[in-house]
Enzyme design. Structure first.
Site, mmCIF file in Angstrom:
data_model
loop_
_atom_site.group_PDB
_atom_site.id
_atom_site.type_symbol
_atom_site.label_atom_id
_atom_site.label_comp_id
_atom_site.label_asym_id
_atom_site.label_seq_id
_atom_site.Cartn_x
_atom_site.Cartn_y
_atom_site.Cartn_z
ATOM 1 N N LYS A 21 3.772 5.541 11.813
ATOM 2 C CA LYS A 21 2.347 5.441 12.281
ATOM 3 C C LYS A 21 1.985 4.097 12.263
ATOM 4 O O LYS A 21 1.856 3.437 11.402
ATOM 5 C CB LYS A 21 1.514 6.349 11.146
ATOM 6 C CG LYS A 21 -0.100 6.394 11.497
ATOM 7 C CD LYS A 21 -0.696 5.414 10.647
ATOM 8 C CE LYS A 21 -2.281 5.089 10.602
ATOM 9 N NZ LYS A 21 -2.397 4.183 12.293
ATOM 10 N N GLU A 69 3.428 -3.896 0.854
ATOM 11 C CA GLU A 69 3.125 -5.287 1.361
ATOM 12 C C GLU A 69 1.743 -5.659 1.630
ATOM 13 O O GLU A 69 1.342 -5.120 2.544
ATOM 14 C CB GLU A 69 4.004 -5.842 2.340
ATOM 15 C CG GLU A 69 5.536 -5.567 2.223
ATOM 16 C CD GLU A 69 6.069 -6.658 1.327
ATOM 17 O OE1 GLU A 69 5.305 -7.478 0.850
ATOM 18 O OE2 GLU A 69 7.165 -6.316 0.506
ATOM 19 N N CYS A 106 -0.307 -12.537 6.975
ATOM 20 C CA CYS A 106 -0.410 -12.197 5.716
ATOM 21 C C CYS A 106 -0.197 -13.640 4.877
ATOM 22 O O CYS A 106 -0.446 -13.891 3.734
ATOM 23 C CB CYS A 106 0.574 -11.246 5.429
ATOM 24 S SG CYS A 106 2.097 -11.191 5.609
ATOM 25 N N GLU A 135 -9.154 -12.865 0.586
ATOM 26 C CA GLU A 135 -8.770 -12.729 1.840
ATOM 27 C C GLU A 135 -9.705 -12.795 2.858
ATOM 28 O O GLU A 135 -10.170 -11.691 3.075
ATOM 29 C CB GLU A 135 -7.567 -11.865 1.806
ATOM 30 C CG GLU A 135 -6.639 -11.781 3.216
ATOM 31 C CD GLU A 135 -5.604 -10.884 3.344
ATOM 32 O OE1 GLU A 135 -5.849 -9.693 3.178
ATOM 33 O OE2 GLU A 135 -4.551 -11.205 3.630
HETATM 34 P P1 NDP Z 1 -5.159 -1.674 6.902
HETATM 35 O O1 NDP Z 1 -4.969 -1.480 5.428
HETATM 36 O O2 NDP Z 1 -6.540 -1.523 7.501
HETATM 37 O O3 NDP Z 1 -4.311 -0.894 7.925
HETATM 38 C C1 NDP Z 1 -2.684 -0.865 7.855
HETATM 39 C C2 NDP Z 1 -2.300 0.606 8.295
HETATM 40 O O4 NDP Z 1 -2.879 1.620 7.359
HETATM 41 C C3 NDP Z 1 -2.854 0.992 9.368
HETATM 42 O O5 NDP Z 1 -1.821 1.648 10.361
HETATM 43 C C4 NDP Z 1 -4.047 1.979 8.999
HETATM 44 O O6 NDP Z 1 -4.352 2.961 10.270
HETATM 45 C C5 NDP Z 1 -3.536 2.570 7.821
HETATM 46 N N1 NDP Z 1 -4.215 3.277 7.045
HETATM 47 C C6 NDP Z 1 -5.544 2.789 7.176
HETATM 48 N N2 NDP Z 1 -6.165 3.613 6.034
HETATM 49 C C7 NDP Z 1 -5.098 4.576 5.686
HETATM 50 C C8 NDP Z 1 -4.955 5.703 4.574
HETATM 51 N N3 NDP Z 1 -6.210 6.199 4.083
HETATM 52 N N4 NDP Z 1 -3.892 6.413 4.504
HETATM 53 C C9 NDP Z 1 -2.844 5.787 5.012
HETATM 54 N N5 NDP Z 1 -2.778 4.732 6.029
HETATM 55 C C10 NDP Z 1 -4.025 4.160 6.530
HETATM 56 O O7 NDP Z 1 -4.667 -3.057 7.078
HETATM 57 P P2 NDP Z 1 -4.566 -3.878 8.402
HETATM 58 O O8 NDP Z 1 -3.927 -3.083 9.569
HETATM 59 O O9 NDP Z 1 -6.009 -4.455 8.771
HETATM 60 O O10 NDP Z 1 -3.903 -5.070 8.394
HETATM 61 C C11 NDP Z 1 -4.496 -6.532 7.504
HETATM 62 C C12 NDP Z 1 -3.871 -6.532 6.146
HETATM 63 O O11 NDP Z 1 -2.224 -6.485 6.042
HETATM 64 C C13 NDP Z 1 -4.199 -7.991 5.484
HETATM 65 O O12 NDP Z 1 -4.377 -7.768 4.150
HETATM 66 C C14 NDP Z 1 -2.849 -8.647 5.468
HETATM 67 O O13 NDP Z 1 -2.694 -9.663 4.415
HETATM 68 C C15 NDP Z 1 -1.897 -7.491 5.309
HETATM 69 N N6 NDP Z 1 -0.416 -7.935 5.892
HETATM 70 C C16 NDP Z 1 0.462 -7.987 4.670
HETATM 71 C C17 NDP Z 1 1.813 -8.314 4.705
HETATM 72 C C18 NDP Z 1 2.760 -8.608 3.685
HETATM 73 O O14 NDP Z 1 3.804 -8.483 3.991
HETATM 74 N N7 NDP Z 1 2.215 -8.875 2.219
HETATM 75 C C19 NDP Z 1 1.980 -8.514 6.081
HETATM 76 C C20 NDP Z 1 1.051 -8.509 7.253
HETATM 77 C C21 NDP Z 1 -0.372 -8.049 6.882
HETATM 78 P P3 NDP Z 1 -5.437 2.530 11.369
HETATM 79 O O15 NDP Z 1 -5.142 1.341 11.884
HETATM 80 O O16 NDP Z 1 -5.574 3.549 12.058
HETATM 81 O O17 NDP Z 1 -6.846 2.231 10.314
#
Ligand code: NDP
Length: 512
Positions: A190, A265, A299, A399
């Site tokens: 997903k 992550e 990130c 962040e």
């Molecule tokens: P989100 O947490 O908003 O979304 C990540 C994924 O989770 C998306 O596919 C989202 O779907 C999905 N999601 C949202 N709500 C749920 C739920 N209740 N249950 C299951 N899945 C869900 O993060 P972002 O996409 O905005 O990414 C940015 C974040 O990612 C930042 O905090 C960044 O630091 C972190 N990040 C960390 C990395 C690491 O390796 N530590 C690397 C890259 C990013 P949908 O888009 O449909 O809402």
């Protein structure tokens, strides 16, 4: 397949409102929901990248069923043979690198040079993990008993739920899916709702590479519907998630009820430390690249520069002068330095931190969205620098995920270490110094999963473990051979060829 790729690469603006489908059991299908959503180009929201299926729990159930049906055969396929399919996939990505990169820029916004890097990470992990098909090392060790053989092997866990963010829309899915697949798991994927086109292009290539039907399933749609259903499914045994710390915590809580393996992550608040003996020009290069590359949406982005007081002023002058020259615009224009933020909500969130920052430090540069000329229809935000920020200020703690840099003056190395570590995250850190003793101390003292010396906070390579301490994760790592731990169970095997019962810890003890 090439139809999609041709569309993606043919024109700078995708301009296509083509409707894309889910990929379940080797077929492209519509969602049971009958609904779709649009993906927009963040550099110009009038440009619709495409329409995508708003998947739901029924779609997830079908995808899980397909993954379950495919599992026995995929598991039984020798790992080197599975690896060959990963090689083919990596090669297809390499063949289509330019088109994939341009499609990524159109949907995610990062400048095309960085999009090429994102695709390259996908290629690199595909090739690395393809090689794991012929390694996947376990241990073979001597037994404490005679005529007995002792060893350990890895085995797949089952169905892996892969939930990914938008900021590395090809690299991160590959970081997760390649180790999951080479170790014999099947996948339900997903992607983020902001980058479904990137995911679709990847899965197209995976199908072309020869992953058997049901091995890889794609379900686009919202986190609350599709993500929840994957996490709640009793048949998905392992979840690999990258995203916000708050989302990760919710997922872990729910998955814990079923004792699922969960790899998280999460967020970061990464710091560059500049010591008084540092090469300030080199430090400026590293900070600018880490803070404003990908518009601060990595990130590992640097959002804090922790500087020894004697060099605060000269460093700030260099940073300001260079940041002022950064060019905003469409990432497809090779002269653009900084692309857009992902969506209007991100512009609003970053803007709210500017209000906070004005009360905490001094605004040196930027501080607002950029809307002049061609930028008017995109989600642009000016590179922003605050000076005089204190380690515990909110803009130095939370962040922001945008092009906002805080300069935090400190008295000495010890204070710098305290500032680096005094945050809830622990992903990446860096130190600029010419003092080898201090460099080695920093490598020891910084509480982050990645430490750079005389480089910025970004630039991980796929053959070392990637991930962070504290609220950046839950102890798992991606990339490197550490990634295999997420997707495999260990099995210890003992073979006794003595022909008699030999009891460990009993029969090999001398009588007392
Ligand atoms: P989100 O947490 O908003 O979304 C990540 C994924 O989770 C998306 O596919 C989202 O779907 C999905 N999601 C949202 N709500 C749920 C739920 N209740 N249950 C299951 N899945 C869900 O993060 P972002 O996409 O905005 O990414 C940015 C974040 O990612 C930042 O905090 C960044 O630091 C972190 N990040 C960390 C990395 C690491 O390796 N530590 C690397 C890259 C990013 P949908 O888009 O449909 O809402």
């Amino acid at each position: 397949m090439t139809e999609l790729l041709d569309q993606a690469g043919a024109t700078p603006q995708t301009g296509s409102s083509r409707t894309h489908q889910l990929f379940i059991a080797g077929e492209w299908v519509d969602s049971c929901s009958g609904e779709t959503f649009e993906s927009l180009n963040p550099a110009d929201r009038r440009d619709v990248v495409g329409r995508f299926q708003a998947g739901n729990a029924a779609d997830v159930a079908m995808a899980v069923k397909a993954a379950e049906m495919a599992l026995p055969r995929w598991k039984a396929t020798p790992a080197p043979k599975r690896g060959e399919i990963l090689y083919r996939f990596g090669q297809l990505m390499a063949d289509h690198k330019e088109r994939l990169s341009r499609a990524m820029t159109c949907e995610m916004g990062k400048v095309v040079a960085e999009a090429r890097g994102d695709v390259q990470e996908g290629i690199d992990i595909a090739f690395l993990m393809a090689g794991e098909g012929r390694r996947m090392f376990g241990d073979t060790v001597p037994s404490e008993l005679p005529d007995k053989w002792a060893m350990s092997i890895r085995q797949p866990i089952g169905i892996a739920g892969i939930i990914t963010p938008w900021n590395f829309p090809m690299a991160i899915p590959c970081w997760k899916m390649m180790p999951a697949l080479v170790t014999g798991n099947t996948v339900v994927f997903k992607p983020a709702s902001d980058t479904p086109h990137c995911a679709t292009l990847l899965v197209e290539l995976m199908a072309e590479a020869g992953f058997p039907p049901g091995t890889v399933n794609l379900v686009t749609g919202g986190g609350a519907e599709v993500g929840d259903a994957i996490v709640e499914s009793p048949d998905v045994q392992v979840i690999s998630f990258t995203g916000h710390t708050s989302t990760g915590k919710r997922i872990w809580e729910r998955a814990a009820k079923r004792l699922k393996r969960v790899s998280l992550e999460l967020g970061g608040k990464n710091a560059v430390v500049v010591l008084r003996d540092a090469d300030l020009d080199l430090a400026t290069d590293g900070i600018l690249w880490s803070a404003f590359g990908t518009t601060g949406q990595r990130c590992t982005a640097c959002s804090r520069v922790i500087v020894e007081r004697p060099v605060v002023e000269p460093l700030l002058e260099k940073l300001e002068a260079r940041a002022r020259k950064l060019r905003l615009g469409s990432g497809l224009d090779e002269s653009t330095d900084v692309g857009p933020l992902i969506n209007p909500a991100a512009v609003e969130k970053v803007g709210s931190y500017i209000d906070i920052g004005r009360t905490e430090g001094e605004l040196v540069l930027g501080g607002g969205s950029a809307t002049e000329g061609d930028l008017a229809h995109g989600n642009f935000f000016a590179p922003t620098i605050f000076s005089g920020v204190k380690p515990m200020d909110r803009i130095a703690q939370e962040e922001i995920f945008g092009p906002v840099l805080s300069v935090v003056p400190v008295d000495d190395y010890a204070a710098a270490v305290t500032a680096v570590n005094q945050v809830r995250y622990g992903l990446s850190s860096s130190v600029f110094t010419r003092d080898v003793n201090l460099a080695f101390r920093a490598m020891r003292d910084f509480e982050t999963g990645i430490v750079y010396v005389n480089a910025g906070t970004t630039g991980a390579e796929v053959h070392l473990p990637f991930g962070g301490w504290k609220e950046t994760g839950n102890g798992h790592r991606e990339a490197g051979h550490a990634a295999l731990d997420t997707f495999t169970e260990w099995k210890a095997i003992y073979v006794d060829f003595s022909g008699r019962l030999q009891r460990a810890q009993i029969d090999n003890q001398e009588p007392g």
